[in-house]
Design a protein around this motif. Sequence first.
Motif, PDB file in Angstrom:
ATOM      1  N   VAL A 178      42.017  47.640  45.310  1.00 17.38           N
ATOM      2  CA  VAL A 178      41.416  46.322  45.101  1.00 17.38           C
ATOM      3  C   VAL A 178      39.963  46.372  45.558  1.00 17.38           C
ATOM      4  CG1 VAL A 178      41.453  43.897  45.830  1.00 17.38           C
ATOM      5  CG2 VAL A 178      43.600  45.097  45.332  1.00 17.38           C
ATOM      6  N   TYR A 179      39.070  45.826  44.746  1.00 13.55           N
ATOM      7  CA  TYR A 179      37.648  45.768  45.078  1.00 13.55           C
ATOM      8  C   TYR A 179      37.379  44.488  45.874  1.00 13.55           C
ATOM      9  CZ  TYR A 179      32.652  46.682  44.551  1.00 13.55           C
ATOM     10  OH  TYR A 179      31.345  46.974  44.807  1.00 13.55           O
ATOM     11  N   ILE A 180      36.516  44.587  46.889  1.00 12.60           N
ATOM     12  CA  ILE A 180      36.257  43.474  47.800  1.00 12.60           C
ATOM     13  C   ILE A 180      34.869  42.892  47.561  1.00 12.60           C
ATOM     14  CG2 ILE A 180      36.042  42.780  50.221  1.00 12.60           C
ATOM     15  CD1 ILE A 180      37.867  45.171  50.922  1.00 12.60           C
ATOM     16  N   LEU A 181      34.815  41.583  47.328  1.00 17.18           N
ATOM     17  CA  LEU A 181      33.558  40.839  47.318  1.00 17.18           C
ATOM     18  C   LEU A 181      33.422  40.177  48.684  1.00 17.18           C
ATOM     19  CD1 LEU A 181      33.691  39.136  43.796  1.00 17.18           C
ATOM     20  CD2 LEU A 181      32.624  41.312  44.417  1.00 17.18           C
ATOM     21  N   GLU A 182      32.528  40.701  49.500  1.00 12.47           N
ATOM     22  CA  GLU A 182      32.330  40.232  50.881  1.00 12.47           C
ATOM     23  C   GLU A 182      31.162  39.245  50.897  1.00 12.47           C
ATOM     24  OE1 GLU A 182      31.520  42.189  55.305  1.00 12.47           O
ATOM     25  OE2 GLU A 182      30.855  43.255  53.517  1.00 12.47           O
ATOM     26  N   ASP A 183      31.468  37.958  51.024  1.00 11.76           N
ATOM     27  CA  ASP A 183      30.448  36.906  51.009  1.00 11.76           C
ATOM     28  C   ASP A 183      30.129  36.556  52.459  1.00 11.76           C
ATOM     29  OD1 ASP A 183      28.729  34.916  50.295  1.00 11.76           O
ATOM     30  OD2 ASP A 183      30.227  33.621  49.352  1.00 11.76           O
ATOM     31  N   GLN A 231      55.496  40.685  34.342  1.00 12.81           N
ATOM     32  CA  GLN A 231      56.295  39.825  33.458  1.00 12.81           C
ATOM     33  C   GLN A 231      56.588  38.484  34.121  1.00 12.81           C
ATOM     34  OE1 GLN A 231      59.849  41.670  32.011  1.00 12.81           O
ATOM     35  NE2 GLN A 231      60.413  39.956  30.684  1.00 12.81           N
ATOM     36  N   ALA A 232      56.979  38.533  35.405  1.00 15.45           N
ATOM     37  CA  ALA A 232      57.272  37.290  36.117  1.00 15.45           C
ATOM     38  C   ALA A 232      56.026  36.436  36.299  1.00 15.45           C
ATOM     39  CB  ALA A 232      57.894  37.609  37.461  1.00 15.45           C
ATOM     40  N   ARG A 233      54.866  37.069  36.287  1.00 16.32           N
ATOM     41  CA  ARG A 233      53.597  36.349  36.445  1.00 16.32           C
ATOM     42  C   ARG A 233      53.005  35.927  35.107  1.00 16.32           C
ATOM     43  NH1 ARG A 233      51.856  34.883  41.742  1.00 16.32           N
ATOM     44  NH2 ARG A 233      52.877  36.325  43.198  1.00 16.32           N
ATOM     45  N   GLY A 234      53.815  35.926  34.071  1.00 14.07           N
ATOM     46  CA  GLY A 234      53.343  35.468  32.767  1.00 14.07           C
ATOM     47  C   GLY A 234      52.363  36.408  32.105  1.00 14.07           C
ATOM     48  N   GLY A 235      52.455  37.706  32.416  1.00  9.94           N
ATOM     49  CA  GLY A 235      51.561  38.687  31.803  1.00  9.94           C
ATOM     50  C   GLY A 235      50.268  38.913  32.559  1.00  9.94           C
ATOM     51  N   THR A 236      50.075  38.228  33.702  1.00  9.57           N
ATOM     52  CA  THR A 236      48.853  38.424  34.485  1.00  9.57           C
ATOM     53  C   THR A 236      48.849  39.805  35.126  1.00  9.57           C
ATOM     54  OG1 THR A 236      48.705  36.055  34.993  1.00  9.57           O
ATOM     55  CG2 THR A 236      47.465  37.553  36.416  1.00  9.57           C
ATOM     56  N   PRO A 237      47.838  40.611  34.881  1.00 13.73           N
ATOM     57  CA  PRO A 237      47.791  41.950  35.484  1.00 13.73           C
ATOM     58  C   PRO A 237      47.705  41.859  37.006  1.00 13.73           C
ATOM     59  CG  PRO A 237      46.150  41.729  33.725  1.00 13.73           C
ATOM     60  CD  PRO A 237      46.661  40.360  34.005  1.00 13.73           C
ATOM     61  N   LYS A 238      48.127  42.921  37.661  1.00 13.35           N
ATOM     62  CA  LYS A 238      47.995  42.984  39.119  1.00 13.35           C
ATOM     63  C   LYS A 238      46.527  42.837  39.499  1.00 13.35           C
ATOM     64  CE  LYS A 238      49.102  46.030  43.040  1.00 13.35           C
ATOM     65  NZ  LYS A 238      49.726  47.322  43.427  1.00 13.35           N
ATOM     66  N   PRO A 239      46.193  41.918  40.409  1.00 16.59           N
ATOM     67  CA  PRO A 239      44.780  41.677  40.747  1.00 16.59           C
ATOM     68  C   PRO A 239      44.097  42.928  41.293  1.00 16.59           C
ATOM     69  CG  PRO A 239      46.172  39.910  41.590  1.00 16.59           C
ATOM     70  CD  PRO A 239      47.097  40.993  41.115  1.00 16.59           C
ATOM     71  N   HIS A 240      42.847  43.085  40.903  1.00 21.20           N
ATOM     72  CA  HIS A 240      42.047  44.213  41.387  1.00 21.20           C
ATOM     73  C   HIS A 240      40.781  43.745  42.079  1.00 21.20           C
ATOM     74  CE1 HIS A 240      40.432  43.326  37.335  1.00 21.20           C
ATOM     75  NE2 HIS A 240      39.276  43.642  37.894  1.00 21.20           N
ATOM     76  N   MET A 294      31.356  45.024  47.724  1.00 19.73           N
ATOM     77  CA  MET A 294      30.052  44.446  47.407  1.00 19.73           C
ATOM     78  C   MET A 294      29.801  43.348  48.433  1.00 19.73           C
ATOM     79  SD  MET A 294      28.726  42.144  44.157  1.00 19.73           S
ATOM     80  CE  MET A 294      28.639  43.475  42.968  1.00 19.73           C
ATOM     81  N   ARG A 295      28.815  43.562  49.291  1.00 18.14           N
ATOM     82  CA  ARG A 295      28.462  42.563  50.304  1.00 18.14           C
ATOM     83  C   ARG A 295      27.346  41.684  49.765  1.00 18.14           C
ATOM     84  NH1 ARG A 295      27.879  41.767  56.269  1.00 18.14           N
ATOM     85  NH2 ARG A 295      25.856  40.761  56.584  1.00 18.14           N
ATOM     86  N   MET A 296      27.532  40.372  49.849  1.00 21.66           N
ATOM     87  CA  MET A 296      26.532  39.415  49.400  1.00 21.66           C
ATOM     88  C   MET A 296      25.914  38.734  50.616  1.00 21.66           C
ATOM     89  SD  MET A 296      28.510  37.817  46.068  1.00 21.66           S
ATOM     90  CE  MET A 296      30.051  37.551  46.942  1.00 21.66           C
TER      91      MET A 296
END
Length: 365
Positions: free
Chosen positions: A201-206, A159-168, A255-257
Amino acid sequence: MSLRVPTGRTEFTEAAAASEDGGATISMGKYDASQTLGATSGGSSPAEYDLSIALNYGQSAGSAQMLRWVTEHTELVCRPPYSDWSTCLTVGSTGALEQALRIFCDRERGDAMLTETYSFSTALETAAPLGIRVLGVEMDDQGMLPESLDDLLSGWDVQARGGTPKPHLLYTVPSGQNPTGATQGAARRRAIYDVCSLHDVYILEDEPYYFLQMPPYQRDRPVALSQPTPAQTSDDFLDSLIPTFVSMDVDGRVMRMDSFSKVLVPGSRMGWLTASEQIVERFVRHGEACNQGPSGFSQAALYELIEKTWGHEGYLKWLAHIRESYTQRRNILLDACVDHLPAGIVSWNPPAAGMFTMASVAFSN
């Protein structure tokens, strides 16, 4: 198609490539595979890849030949600790990131992506038109702070974040981060992974700069440190590298790139990713609808170079060579900073990997 390349028998230079001892002309014809099908044990080995294959419509995941190479390379370097991991080719890491954001994030849901406070500008510009908010996590000289990441996620208020879901989703450049030059140590990577596991949380490893990890910078170096280091074995080279996120991934949440851009051929627009089979399958399906996979010319040229000419051993020797080159460049740059920038006003952290360093300037009245 013919290319003149250094073989690595002497050194990796243009002069070596032009010489008889250090260079070779490699080539691929249109019908090499069909013309050598009848080869016997006493003749040349049959070709399995030629231009008639490479330049036709193929699989979005990439050719079977290059897929085999990147899978073997990933096994050597990363050793993913679960069985159902997979790889596929990409049209460079920027293209891979754009596809991943479309897969993992939803504009209508108002999804946000986590990354470092200072992050790769192209990654930010990739997220923006997709409607994805980007949130920065505090950093130090080793990059993202796991404590700050945990605090942000633990205290998330929709709610405090304006409806933005918790990042995943978290995007990070662990080695030689652009633009700061920060490199996460092994303990830091483990701590970040543990926080992401706790909060799902899913990790994008660049990791385009992963192989450009360098020894610590010394201003007054012994003469020996100013010269190229003795040749390392492949095992020594691999042992000197910080473990990757995908090498500690027991949840299938990374996911490693990887990319050939920063270590071999930027214009090839070719790389690969490593993730669980389920994620790679979705990525390949998406690729079929957006880019159809990397260029056949790029796949053919790199196959002839890194599979047929260098092999895995030769490619690791090349990576050690290019790391040495960037270490020398870093040392020259930082020597100049020490000699010419005013101490007490300008400060910086010597980078331990990559191509970047970032200076801070202190102003006083």
